[in-house]
Design a protein around this motif. Structure first.
Motif, PDB file in Angstrom:
ATOM      1  N   ILE A   1     -13.194  -1.764  12.393  1.00  0.00           N
ATOM      2  CA  ILE A   1     -12.949  -3.193  12.226  1.00  0.00           C
ATOM      3  C   ILE A   1     -13.146  -3.868  13.568  1.00  0.00           C
ATOM      4  N   SER A   2     -13.924  -4.951  13.565  1.00  0.00           N
ATOM      5  CA  SER A   2     -14.137  -5.729  14.782  1.00  0.00           C
ATOM      6  C   SER A   2     -13.701  -7.161  14.511  1.00  0.00           C
TER       7      SER A   2
ATOM      8  N   CYS B   1     -12.339  11.116   2.489  1.00  0.00           N
ATOM      9  CA  CYS B   1     -12.502  10.322   3.699  1.00  0.00           C
ATOM     10  C   CYS B   1     -11.625  10.823   4.838  1.00  0.00           C
ATOM     11  N   ALA B   2     -10.962  11.955   4.658  1.00  0.00           N
ATOM     12  CA  ALA B   2      -9.997  12.438   5.644  1.00  0.00           C
ATOM     13  C   ALA B   2     -10.566  12.562   7.062  1.00  0.00           C
ATOM     14  N   PRO B   3     -11.825  13.008   7.256  1.00  0.00           N
ATOM     15  CA  PRO B   3     -12.336  13.140   8.623  1.00  0.00           C
ATOM     16  C   PRO B   3     -12.333  11.843   9.411  1.00  0.00           C
ATOM     17  N   ILE B   4     -12.270  10.699   8.731  1.00  0.00           N
ATOM     18  CA  ILE B   4     -12.265   9.420   9.446  1.00  0.00           C
ATOM     19  C   ILE B   4     -10.972   9.251  10.238  1.00  0.00           C
ATOM     20  N   ARG B   5      -9.879   9.858   9.749  1.00  0.00           N
ATOM     21  CA  ARG B   5      -8.568   9.814  10.402  1.00  0.00           C
ATOM     22  C   ARG B   5      -8.142   8.377  10.682  1.00  0.00           C
ATOM     23  N   SER B   6      -8.309   7.538   9.694  1.00  0.00           N
ATOM     24  CA  SER B   6      -7.971   6.124   9.853  1.00  0.00           C
ATOM     25  C   SER B   6      -6.594   5.831   9.283  1.00  0.00           C
ATOM     26  N   GLU B   7      -5.870   4.922   9.944  1.00  0.00           N
ATOM     27  CA  GLU B   7      -4.606   4.423   9.415  1.00  0.00           C
ATOM     28  C   GLU B   7      -4.771   2.978   8.969  1.00  0.00           C
ATOM     29  N   GLN B   8      -6.007   2.626   8.579  1.00  0.00           N
ATOM     30  CA  GLN B   8      -6.316   1.268   8.156  1.00  0.00           C
ATOM     31  C   GLN B   8      -6.805   1.305   6.719  1.00  0.00           C
TER      32      GLN B   8
ATOM     33  N   LEU C   1      -5.114  -6.144   4.131  1.00  0.00           N
ATOM     34  CA  LEU C   1      -5.514  -5.169   5.143  1.00  0.00           C
ATOM     35  C   LEU C   1      -4.258  -4.619   5.802  1.00  0.00           C
ATOM     36  N   GLU C   2      -4.092  -3.304   5.762  1.00  0.00           N
ATOM     37  CA  GLU C   2      -2.948  -2.688   6.427  1.00  0.00           C
ATOM     38  C   GLU C   2      -3.433  -1.962   7.672  1.00  0.00           C
ATOM     39  N   ARG C   3      -2.824  -2.305   8.806  1.00  0.00           N
ATOM     40  CA  ARG C   3      -3.141  -1.655  10.077  1.00  0.00           C
ATOM     41  C   ARG C   3      -1.835  -1.231  10.728  1.00  0.00           C
TER      42      ARG C   3
ATOM     43  N   LEU D   1       0.814  -1.204   0.000  1.00  0.00           N
ATOM     44  CA  LEU D   1       0.000   0.000   0.000  1.00  0.00           C
ATOM     45  C   LEU D   1       0.850   1.259   0.000  1.00  0.00           C
ATOM     46  N   LYS D   2       2.000   1.207   0.614  1.00  0.00           N
ATOM     47  CA  LYS D   2       2.904   2.361   0.563  1.00  0.00           C
ATOM     48  C   LYS D   2       3.460   2.545  -0.843  1.00  0.00           C
ATOM     49  N   VAL D   3       3.653   1.451  -1.552  1.00  0.00           N
ATOM     50  CA  VAL D   3       4.050   1.561  -2.956  1.00  0.00           C
ATOM     51  C   VAL D   3       2.974   2.309  -3.736  1.00  0.00           C
TER      52      VAL D   3
END
Length: 231
Positions: A177-178, A150-157, A204-206, A34-36
């Protein structure tokens, strides 16, 4: 010439990258798929080496993602691994990906040395002009640009997978995610998903860690909001 190596511990890919560096080539190394994707526009590679041993399924997603980018269609791909079965070999041929095993590293280096970056750049520019008229074709720039919504979600996933029906690359942000489900926001409107559709080969990247997951569609809340069950 920019060479991108996507590998973690795969011996063949790592050795190929090491040998290229020793031969005077500039090799940029990444572990996170995903970083690529996040850095594709800046990287603009001419050659991509992907480790099949590290990414036995997701190498196909990365190839599709790069070839969907308007300016990167002419990238030369090399899949490096300890061995390849008939299914992987056939898929690599279909995707125009060259195979590299330990005993072929010298041959692959010769092939890469013969590549002329200016030829690839010219082909990329020609493809970009032709592709600009296409409608509905996902591009990396479009994905990364839309993601700002989607920036307001502030997710790193993040979630990356192949659409179970169209096989197009799907990328987006996970808000929740649960242990049993995921609330997913795709970067582009996602259509033609049916309840109980199975999604395999998802990444999935977390917090910088990538894991393989299998999901099924629980409910398409809207084209930009999907609930997925974790299988």
């Amino acid at each position: 010439m920019t060479i991108l190596a996507v590998a973690e511990q795969g011996a063949c890919a790592v050795k190929l990258a090491d040998e290229l560096e020793s031969g005077g080539f500039t090799v940029i190394r990444y572990v996170s798929l995903l970083k690529v994707i996040d850095n594709l526009e800046a990287l603009a590679p001419h050659v991509v080496i992907i480790s099949k041993d590290d990414y036995p399924h997701h190498w196909k997603l990365l190839v599709r993602c790069i070839t969907q980018a308007q300016a990167l269609r002419a990238v030369r791909f090399f899949l490096a691994g300890s061995s390849f079965d008939k299914a992987v070999s056939a898929e690599a041929e279909r995707l125009h990906v060259s195979l590299c095993t330990q005993d072929r590293i010298a041959d692959v280096i010769t092939d890469i040395a013969a590549i002329k970056p200016e030829d690839i750049t010219a082909e990329q520019q020609t493809d970009s002009i032709g592709d600009a008229a296409e409608q509905g074709v996902p591009t990396i720039n479009a994905v990364l640009g839309t993601r700002a919504l989607c920036a307001p979600i502030r997710s790193e996933q993040y979630l990356l997978f192949s659409h179970p029906r169209t096989h197009a690359l799907v990328f987006g942000i996970v808000e929740r995610i649960s242990s049993h489900d995921i609330l997913f926001y795709p970067a582009q409107p996602l259509f033609n998903l049916h309840e109980s559709d199975v999604i395999t080969d998802a990444s999935l990247e977390r917090d910088g860690m990538i894991m393989s997951v299998s999901c099924s569609v629980a409910k398409a809340l809207s084209p930009l909001s999907i609930q997925l069950y974790l299988n």
